[in-house]
Design a protein around this motif. Structure first.
Motif, PDB file in Angstrom:
ATOM      1  N   SER A 127     -18.015  19.985  -6.967  1.00  9.54           N
ATOM      2  CA  SER A 127     -16.427  20.124  -6.675  1.00  9.54           C
ATOM      3  C   SER A 127     -15.875  21.740  -6.025  1.00  9.54           C
ATOM      4  CB  SER A 127     -15.630  20.484  -8.256  1.00  9.54           C
ATOM      5  OG  SER A 127     -16.202  21.656  -8.602  1.00  9.54           O
ATOM      6  N   ILE A 128     -16.848  22.273  -5.690  1.00 13.22           N
ATOM      7  CA  ILE A 128     -16.474  23.596  -4.848  1.00 13.22           C
ATOM      8  C   ILE A 128     -16.835  23.206  -3.327  1.00 13.22           C
ATOM      9  CG2 ILE A 128     -16.610  25.000  -6.622  1.00 13.22           C
ATOM     10  CD1 ILE A 128     -19.284  26.062  -5.642  1.00 13.22           C
ATOM     11  N   LEU A 129     -17.395  22.324  -3.248  1.00 13.88           N
ATOM     12  CA  LEU A 129     -17.944  21.895  -1.662  1.00 13.88           C
ATOM     13  C   LEU A 129     -16.686  21.516  -1.041  1.00 13.88           C
ATOM     14  CD1 LEU A 129     -21.008  19.804  -2.423  1.00 13.88           C
ATOM     15  CD2 LEU A 129     -20.759  22.196  -1.577  1.00 13.88           C
ATOM     16  N   ASP A 130     -16.632  21.862   0.371  1.00 16.35           N
ATOM     17  CA  ASP A 130     -15.407  21.349   1.125  1.00 16.35           C
ATOM     18  C   ASP A 130     -15.585  19.926   1.480  1.00 16.35           C
ATOM     19  OD1 ASP A 130     -14.505  23.969   1.522  1.00 16.35           O
ATOM     20  OD2 ASP A 130     -15.714  24.339   3.287  1.00 16.35           O
ATOM     21  N   LYS A 131     -14.312  19.379   1.551  1.00 19.58           N
ATOM     22  CA  LYS A 131     -14.421  17.887   1.574  1.00 19.58           C
ATOM     23  C   LYS A 131     -14.470  17.592   3.215  1.00 19.58           C
ATOM     24  CE  LYS A 131     -11.261  16.594  -2.255  1.00 19.58           C
ATOM     25  NZ  LYS A 131     -10.134  16.073  -2.761  1.00 19.58           N
ATOM     26  N   LEU A 132     -15.093  16.428   3.538  1.00 14.31           N
ATOM     27  CA  LEU A 132     -15.472  16.226   4.718  1.00 14.31           C
ATOM     28  C   LEU A 132     -14.465  15.302   5.423  1.00 14.31           C
ATOM     29  CD1 LEU A 132     -19.284  15.344   4.469  1.00 14.31           C
ATOM     30  CD2 LEU A 132     -18.324  17.386   5.306  1.00 14.31           C
ATOM     31  N   GLU A 133     -14.038  15.888   6.490  1.00 12.19           N
ATOM     32  CA  GLU A 133     -12.876  14.868   7.446  1.00 12.19           C
ATOM     33  C   GLU A 133     -13.436  13.612   7.988  1.00 12.19           C
ATOM     34  OE1 GLU A 133     -10.693  17.031  10.407  1.00 12.19           O
ATOM     35  OE2 GLU A 133      -9.688  18.398   8.870  1.00 12.19           O
ATOM     36  N   GLU A 134     -12.908  12.400   7.788  1.00  8.66           N
ATOM     37  CA  GLU A 134     -13.280  11.343   8.568  1.00  8.66           C
ATOM     38  C   GLU A 134     -12.138  10.887   9.271  1.00  8.66           C
ATOM     39  OE1 GLU A 134     -16.239   8.002   7.061  1.00  8.66           O
ATOM     40  OE2 GLU A 134     -14.184   7.269   6.523  1.00  8.66           O
ATOM     41  N   HIS A 135     -12.187  10.634  10.517  1.00  5.75           N
ATOM     42  CA  HIS A 135     -11.226  10.370  11.312  1.00  5.75           C
ATOM     43  C   HIS A 135     -11.154   8.759  11.788  1.00  5.75           C
ATOM     44  CE1 HIS A 135     -10.885  14.645  13.447  1.00  5.75           C
ATOM     45  NE2 HIS A 135     -10.619  14.599  12.045  1.00  5.75           N
ATOM     46  N   HIS A 136     -10.019   8.118  11.800  1.00  2.67           N
ATOM     47  CA  HIS A 136     -10.148   6.706  11.930  1.00  2.67           C
ATOM     48  C   HIS A 136      -8.762   6.525  13.158  1.00  2.67           C
ATOM     49  CE1 HIS A 136     -12.059   5.693   8.239  1.00  2.67           C
ATOM     50  NE2 HIS A 136     -11.354   6.677   7.729  1.00  2.67           N
ATOM     51  N   VAL A 139     -25.826  32.918   7.503  1.00  2.00           N
ATOM     52  CA  VAL A 139     -26.393  32.208   8.755  1.00  2.00           C
ATOM     53  C   VAL A 139     -25.970  30.817   8.614  1.00  2.00           C
ATOM     54  CG1 VAL A 139     -28.533  31.456   9.999  1.00  2.00           C
ATOM     55  CG2 VAL A 139     -28.007  34.135   9.204  1.00  2.00           C
ATOM     56  N   LYS A 140     -26.286  30.269   7.471  1.00  2.17           N
ATOM     57  CA  LYS A 140     -26.181  28.770   7.213  1.00  2.17           C
ATOM     58  C   LYS A 140     -24.676  28.505   7.191  1.00  2.17           C
ATOM     59  CE  LYS A 140     -30.371  27.777   4.659  1.00  2.17           C
ATOM     60  NZ  LYS A 140     -31.048  27.337   3.437  1.00  2.17           N
ATOM     61  N   LYS A 141     -23.889  29.366   6.957  1.00  3.94           N
ATOM     62  CA  LYS A 141     -22.300  29.049   7.078  1.00  3.94           C
ATOM     63  C   LYS A 141     -22.031  27.844   6.047  1.00  3.94           C
ATOM     64  CE  LYS A 141     -21.380  31.495  11.142  1.00  3.94           C
ATOM     65  NZ  LYS A 141     -20.883  31.385  12.346  1.00  3.94           N
ATOM     66  N   GLU A 142     -22.955  27.301   5.197  1.00  7.29           N
ATOM     67  CA  GLU A 142     -22.310  26.016   4.585  1.00  7.29           C
ATOM     68  C   GLU A 142     -22.790  26.391   2.882  1.00  7.29           C
ATOM     69  OE1 GLU A 142     -25.262  23.190   5.830  1.00  7.29           O
ATOM     70  OE2 GLU A 142     -24.290  22.807   7.895  1.00  7.29           O
ATOM     71  N   ILE A 143     -23.431  27.146   2.499  1.00 15.85           N
ATOM     72  CA  ILE A 143     -23.663  27.217   1.063  1.00 15.85           C
ATOM     73  C   ILE A 143     -22.456  27.977   0.181  1.00 15.85           C
ATOM     74  CG2 ILE A 143     -25.089  28.523  -0.818  1.00 15.85           C
ATOM     75  CD1 ILE A 143     -27.628  28.284   0.951  1.00 15.85           C
ATOM     76  N   LYS A 144     -22.138  27.034  -0.809  1.00 13.55           N
ATOM     77  CA  LYS A 144     -21.012  27.563  -1.648  1.00 13.55           C
ATOM     78  C   LYS A 144     -21.667  28.247  -2.997  1.00 13.55           C
ATOM     79  CE  LYS A 144     -17.194  26.164   0.688  1.00 13.55           C
ATOM     80  NZ  LYS A 144     -16.098  26.748   1.101  1.00 13.55           N
ATOM     81  N   ILE A 145     -20.970  29.386  -3.346  1.00 12.32           N
ATOM     82  CA  ILE A 145     -21.528  29.820  -4.397  1.00 12.32           C
ATOM     83  C   ILE A 145     -20.719  29.790  -5.738  1.00 12.32           C
ATOM     84  CG2 ILE A 145     -22.352  32.089  -5.558  1.00 12.32           C
ATOM     85  CD1 ILE A 145     -24.033  31.469  -3.123  1.00 12.32           C
TER      86      ILE A 145
END
Length: 312
Positions: free
Chosen positions: A207-216, A105-111
Protein backbone atom coordinates in the motif's frame (compact mmCIF):
# COMPACT_ATOMS: atom_id res chain seq x y z
CA UNK A 1 7.83 -11.80 31.12
CA UNK A 2 6.08 -12.43 34.45
CA UNK A 3 3.84 -9.69 35.86
CA UNK A 4 5.11 -10.20 39.40
CA UNK A 5 8.67 -11.37 38.79
CA UNK A 6 9.61 -9.35 35.70
CA UNK A 7 11.88 -10.94 33.13
CA UNK A 8 12.27 -14.70 33.64
CA UNK A 9 14.57 -17.10 31.78
CA UNK A 10 15.19 -20.83 31.85
CA UNK A 11 18.89 -21.56 31.50
CA UNK A 12 21.02 -24.67 31.25
CA UNK A 13 24.29 -24.50 33.17
CA UNK A 14 27.23 -25.70 31.05
CA UNK A 15 30.21 -25.07 33.33
CA UNK A 16 30.64 -24.25 37.01
CA UNK A 17 27.89 -23.58 39.51
CA UNK A 18 25.15 -20.94 39.38
CA UNK A 19 23.89 -19.39 42.62
CA UNK A 20 21.45 -16.65 43.74
CA UNK A 21 23.07 -13.17 43.82
CA UNK A 22 25.43 -14.11 40.95
CA UNK A 23 25.93 -11.23 38.51
CA UNK A 24 25.41 -12.39 34.94
CA UNK A 25 25.68 -11.00 31.42
CA UNK A 26 23.67 -12.33 28.46
CA UNK A 27 24.02 -10.66 25.07
CA UNK A 28 23.89 -6.90 25.70
CA UNK A 29 21.84 -7.30 28.90
CA UNK A 30 22.69 -8.13 32.49
CA UNK A 31 21.17 -9.30 35.75
CA UNK A 32 21.71 -10.22 39.36
CA UNK A 33 19.97 -13.48 40.14
CA UNK A 34 17.22 -12.99 42.72
CA UNK A 35 15.71 -16.46 42.74
CA UNK A 36 16.23 -19.89 41.20
CA UNK A 37 13.63 -22.59 40.62
CA UNK A 38 13.94 -26.13 39.31
CA UNK A 39 11.62 -27.89 36.88
CA UNK A 40 9.14 -28.52 39.71
CA UNK A 41 9.10 -24.80 40.59
CA UNK A 42 10.88 -25.44 43.89
CA UNK A 43 13.39 -22.90 45.23
CA UNK A 44 16.99 -24.02 44.83
CA UNK A 45 20.26 -22.41 45.89
CA UNK A 46 22.73 -23.79 43.36
CA UNK A 47 22.73 -25.41 39.94
CA UNK A 48 25.58 -27.36 38.36
CA UNK A 49 26.40 -28.52 34.80
CA UNK A 50 23.50 -29.87 32.70
CA UNK A 51 20.99 -28.59 35.28
CA UNK A 52 18.08 -26.54 33.85
CA UNK A 53 16.97 -23.73 36.12
CA UNK A 54 14.50 -20.84 35.96
CA UNK A 55 16.04 -17.54 37.11
CA UNK A 56 14.72 -14.04 37.91
CA UNK A 57 16.41 -10.67 38.43
CA UNK A 58 17.18 -9.95 34.78
CA UNK A 59 17.29 -6.42 33.32
CA UNK A 60 15.37 -7.59 30.25
CA UNK A 61 14.23 -10.69 28.42
CA UNK A 62 16.90 -12.96 26.99
CA UNK A 63 16.75 -14.25 23.43
CA UNK A 64 16.44 -18.00 22.97
CA UNK A 65 19.87 -19.61 22.55
CA UNK A 66 21.67 -16.64 24.11
CA UNK A 67 24.72 -17.65 26.17
CA UNK A 68 25.29 -16.15 29.62
CA UNK A 69 28.37 -15.73 31.76
CA UNK A 70 28.85 -15.04 35.46
CA UNK A 71 31.05 -12.03 36.26
CA UNK A 72 32.67 -10.64 39.40
CA UNK A 73 29.91 -8.23 40.48
CA UNK A 74 26.89 -6.24 39.37
CA UNK A 75 29.03 -3.24 38.35
CA UNK A 76 31.14 -5.39 36.01
CA UNK A 77 27.96 -6.93 34.57
CA UNK A 78 26.51 -3.49 33.76
CA UNK A 79 29.75 -2.27 32.18
CA UNK A 80 30.12 -5.35 29.97
CA UNK A 81 26.45 -5.25 28.92
CA UNK A 82 26.67 -1.54 28.06
CA UNK A 83 29.85 -2.10 26.01
CA UNK A 84 28.14 -4.89 24.08
CA UNK A 85 25.06 -2.71 23.56
CA UNK A 86 27.15 0.17 22.15
CA UNK A 87 28.91 -2.23 19.80
CA UNK A 88 25.56 -3.60 18.65
CA UNK A 89 24.17 -0.07 18.12
CA UNK A 90 27.22 0.87 16.04
CA UNK A 91 26.77 -2.18 13.80
CA UNK A 92 23.07 -1.40 13.41
CA UNK A 93 23.81 2.23 12.52
CA UNK A 94 26.40 1.20 9.94
CA UNK A 95 23.97 -1.28 8.39
CA UNK A 96 21.22 1.38 8.33
CA UNK A 97 23.51 3.89 6.61
CA UNK A 98 24.49 1.33 3.98
CA UNK A 99 20.88 0.41 3.37
CA UNK A 100 19.89 4.08 3.13
CA UNK A 101 22.61 4.84 0.56
CA UNK A 102 21.57 1.86 -1.52
CA UNK A 103 17.97 3.04 -1.32
CA UNK A 104 18.94 6.50 -2.52
CA UNK A 105 20.78 5.05 -5.50
CA UNK A 106 17.82 2.87 -6.45
CA UNK A 107 15.30 5.65 -5.71
CA UNK A 108 12.58 3.04 -5.61
CA UNK A 109 12.60 1.36 -2.20
CA UNK A 110 9.86 2.40 0.19
CA UNK A 111 10.34 1.79 3.91
CA UNK A 112 7.59 0.56 6.24
CA UNK A 113 8.54 1.22 9.90
CA UNK A 114 7.02 -1.36 12.23
CA UNK A 115 6.87 -2.00 15.99
CA UNK A 116 6.44 -5.62 17.12
CA UNK A 117 4.83 -6.87 20.33
CA UNK A 118 4.30 -10.52 21.26
CA UNK A 119 3.27 -12.61 24.26
CA UNK A 120 6.56 -14.49 24.57
CA UNK A 121 10.16 -14.27 23.39
CA UNK A 122 9.80 -17.35 21.24
CA UNK A 123 6.76 -15.91 19.48
CA UNK A 124 8.56 -12.61 18.95
CA UNK A 125 11.60 -14.25 17.40
CA UNK A 126 9.46 -16.43 15.12
CA UNK A 127 7.53 -13.34 14.00
CA UNK A 128 10.70 -11.34 13.33
CA UNK A 129 12.26 -14.21 11.39
CA UNK A 130 9.17 -14.60 9.20
CA UNK A 131 8.88 -10.85 8.54
CA UNK A 132 12.55 -10.56 7.57
CA UNK A 133 11.99 -13.27 4.94
CA UNK A 134 9.61 -10.99 3.02
CA UNK A 135 11.55 -10.09 -0.12
CA UNK A 136 10.81 -7.18 -2.40
CA UNK A 137 12.88 -4.88 -4.61
CA UNK A 138 10.34 -2.11 -4.06
CA UNK A 139 9.65 -2.05 -0.31
CA UNK A 140 11.40 -3.06 2.90
CA UNK A 141 10.61 -3.33 6.60
CA UNK A 142 12.35 -1.31 9.29
CA UNK A 143 11.79 -2.84 12.74
CA UNK A 144 11.76 0.18 15.05
CA UNK A 145 11.30 -1.85 18.22
CA UNK A 146 10.46 -5.45 19.15
CA UNK A 147 9.57 -6.50 22.69
CA UNK A 148 7.46 -8.89 24.71
CA UNK A 149 4.36 -7.56 26.44
CA UNK A 150 1.07 -5.81 25.85
CA UNK A 151 0.77 -2.83 23.51
CA UNK A 152 1.23 0.18 25.78
CA UNK A 153 0.70 3.93 25.63
CA UNK A 154 4.43 4.45 25.14
CA UNK A 155 4.32 2.05 22.17
CA UNK A 156 1.56 4.17 20.61
CA UNK A 157 3.54 7.38 21.10
CA UNK A 158 6.67 5.75 19.67
CA UNK A 159 4.68 4.62 16.62
CA UNK A 160 3.30 8.14 16.17
CA UNK A 161 6.77 9.73 16.42
CA UNK A 162 8.40 7.21 14.05
CA UNK A 163 5.39 6.98 11.69
CA UNK A 164 5.33 3.25 12.30
CA UNK A 165 2.55 0.70 12.45
CA UNK A 166 2.22 -1.65 15.44
CA UNK A 167 1.87 -5.39 14.98
CA UNK A 168 0.72 -7.34 18.03
CA UNK A 169 1.03 -11.13 18.01
CA UNK A 170 -0.87 -13.11 20.67
CA UNK A 171 -0.97 -9.98 22.79
CA UNK A 172 -3.47 -7.33 23.88
CA UNK A 173 -3.71 -3.55 24.02
CA UNK A 174 -3.53 -1.98 27.48
CA UNK A 175 -6.93 -0.46 28.28
CA UNK A 176 -5.66 3.08 28.82
CA UNK A 177 -3.82 2.96 25.47
CA UNK A 178 -7.01 2.57 23.40
CA UNK A 179 -7.98 6.30 23.46
CA UNK A 180 -4.42 7.29 22.45
CA UNK A 181 -4.67 5.08 19.35
CA UNK A 182 -7.78 6.94 18.20
CA UNK A 183 -6.35 10.33 19.15
CA UNK A 184 -3.04 9.88 17.30
CA UNK A 185 -4.57 7.74 14.52
CA UNK A 186 -1.90 5.07 14.80
CA UNK A 187 -2.41 1.83 12.85
CA UNK A 188 -2.45 -1.20 15.15
CA UNK A 189 -2.79 -4.72 13.78
CA UNK A 190 -3.38 -7.75 16.03
CA UNK A 191 -3.06 -11.39 14.99
CA UNK A 192 -3.00 -14.85 16.55
CA UNK A 193 -1.95 -16.71 13.40
CA UNK A 194 1.49 -15.91 12.03
CA UNK A 195 0.55 -16.44 8.37
CA UNK A 196 -2.24 -13.88 8.67
CA UNK A 197 0.18 -11.44 10.28
CA UNK A 198 2.66 -11.87 7.42
CA UNK A 199 -0.05 -11.39 4.78
CA UNK A 200 -1.25 -8.24 6.55
CA UNK A 201 2.27 -6.79 6.61
CA UNK A 202 2.76 -7.62 2.93
CA UNK A 203 -0.44 -5.75 2.12
CA UNK A 204 0.73 -2.74 4.17
CA UNK A 205 4.06 -2.77 2.32
CA UNK A 206 2.27 -2.90 -1.00
CA UNK A 207 0.00 0.00 0.00
CA UNK A 208 2.94 2.39 0.47
CA UNK A 209 4.18 1.87 -3.09
CA UNK A 210 3.61 4.72 -5.52
CA UNK A 211 0.88 4.03 -8.05
CA UNK A 212 2.00 3.67 -11.66
CA UNK A 213 0.67 6.03 -14.29
CA UNK A 214 -0.81 4.48 -17.44
CA UNK A 215 -1.53 6.83 -20.33
CA UNK A 216 -4.34 6.24 -22.81
CA UNK A 217 -4.30 8.43 -25.93
CA UNK A 218 -7.77 9.77 -26.75
CA UNK A 219 -7.23 12.37 -29.47
CA UNK A 220 -4.96 14.72 -31.42
CA UNK A 221 -5.22 18.33 -32.56
CA UNK A 222 -3.11 20.49 -34.88
CA UNK A 223 -2.54 24.19 -34.17
CA UNK A 224 -3.64 26.14 -37.28
CA UNK A 225 -3.78 29.68 -35.82
CA UNK A 226 -2.92 31.69 -32.70
CA UNK A 227 -4.99 34.34 -30.92
CA UNK A 228 -4.32 36.58 -27.93
CA UNK A 229 -6.84 37.13 -25.15
CA UNK A 230 -6.48 39.65 -22.33
CA UNK A 231 -8.14 37.15 -19.98
CA UNK A 232 -6.89 33.76 -21.20
CA UNK A 233 -3.53 34.63 -22.80
CA UNK A 234 -2.55 32.67 -25.92
CA UNK A 235 -5.41 30.72 -27.50
CA UNK A 236 -4.43 27.98 -29.95
CA UNK A 237 -6.89 27.66 -32.83
CA UNK A 238 -6.88 23.93 -33.53
CA UNK A 239 -8.31 21.33 -35.86
CA UNK A 240 -9.09 17.97 -34.25
CA UNK A 241 -7.35 15.41 -36.48
CA UNK A 242 -8.07 12.26 -34.49
CA UNK A 243 -10.33 11.05 -31.69
CA UNK A 244 -11.66 13.64 -29.23
CA UNK A 245 -10.20 16.42 -27.11
CA UNK A 246 -11.72 16.99 -23.66
CA UNK A 247 -11.58 19.94 -21.32
CA UNK A 248 -9.00 19.25 -18.59
CA UNK A 249 -7.34 16.55 -20.70
CA UNK A 250 -3.63 15.97 -20.23
CA UNK A 251 -1.71 16.89 -23.39
CA UNK A 252 1.74 16.43 -24.88
CA UNK A 253 2.92 19.29 -27.07
CA UNK A 254 4.79 17.92 -30.08
CA UNK A 255 6.99 20.11 -32.29
CA UNK A 256 8.96 18.78 -35.26
CA UNK A 257 8.28 15.23 -34.07
CA UNK A 258 9.58 15.76 -30.53
CA UNK A 259 7.76 16.27 -27.24
CA UNK A 260 8.64 19.71 -25.87
CA UNK A 261 6.16 20.03 -23.00
CA UNK A 262 3.53 18.14 -21.06
CA UNK A 263 0.60 19.93 -19.43
CA UNK A 264 -3.21 20.10 -19.18
CA UNK A 265 -5.95 21.88 -21.11
CA UNK A 266 -7.41 24.69 -19.00
CA UNK A 267 -9.97 25.99 -21.50
CA UNK A 268 -11.75 24.46 -24.50
CA UNK A 269 -14.00 26.61 -26.70
CA UNK A 270 -16.10 26.12 -29.78
CA UNK A 271 -17.31 29.35 -31.46
CA UNK A 272 -16.61 31.33 -28.24
CA UNK A 273 -18.65 28.91 -26.15
CA UNK A 274 -17.09 26.70 -23.46
CA UNK A 275 -17.51 23.02 -24.34
CA UNK A 276 -16.68 19.75 -22.58
CA UNK A 277 -15.23 17.99 -25.61
CA UNK A 278 -14.63 18.34 -29.34
CA UNK A 279 -14.56 15.53 -31.92
CA UNK A 280 -12.50 14.79 -35.04
CA UNK A 281 -12.89 17.23 -37.94
CA UNK A 282 -14.05 20.15 -35.75
CA UNK A 283 -12.15 23.38 -35.12
CA UNK A 284 -11.82 24.77 -31.58
CA UNK A 285 -9.84 27.07 -29.33
CA UNK A 286 -7.53 25.54 -26.75
CA UNK A 287 -5.69 27.13 -23.82
CA UNK A 288 -3.07 25.05 -22.00
CA UNK A 289 -1.67 25.49 -18.50
CA UNK A 290 1.79 26.95 -17.79
CA UNK A 291 2.93 27.15 -21.42
CA UNK A 292 2.75 30.27 -23.62
CA UNK A 293 5.31 29.39 -26.31
CA UNK A 294 2.84 27.43 -28.41
CA UNK A 295 3.34 27.80 -32.19
CA UNK A 296 1.47 27.13 -35.41
CA UNK A 297 1.72 23.50 -36.60
CA UNK A 298 2.36 22.21 -33.08
CA UNK A 299 0.54 18.95 -32.37
CA UNK A 300 -1.46 18.47 -29.16
CA UNK A 301 -1.80 14.83 -28.15
CA UNK A 302 -4.53 14.37 -25.53
CA UNK A 303 -4.55 11.44 -23.12
CA UNK A 304 -6.23 10.14 -19.99
CA UNK A 305 -4.29 8.83 -16.98
CA UNK A 306 -5.21 5.80 -14.92
CA UNK A 307 -3.27 4.84 -11.79
CA UNK A 308 -2.33 1.21 -11.27
CA UNK A 309 -1.38 -0.30 -7.92
CA UNK A 310 1.97 -2.07 -7.81
CA UNK A 311 2.68 -5.54 -6.48
CA UNK A 312 5.57 -6.27 -4.14
Amino acid sequence: MHKGLGAVATVLVQNGTLRPSDAIVFGDKWGRIKSMHDQYDSNIFCAGPSFPVKITGLSDLAEAGCEFIVVENEKKAKELAEARFEKHELRTLQATKKFTLESIVKKEIKILPIILRADAQGSLEALKASLLKIHSDKAALSIVNAEVGEISESDIRLAYASKAIILGFHTKIESHAEPIIKQLKVIVKQHDIIYHAIDDVKELMRSILDKLEEHHDIGEAKVIALFKSSQLGIIAGCLITDGIIKRNSHVRIIRDGEKIFQTKISSLKRVKEDVKEVSKGVECGIVVENFSDIKKDDILQAYDITYLEQQL
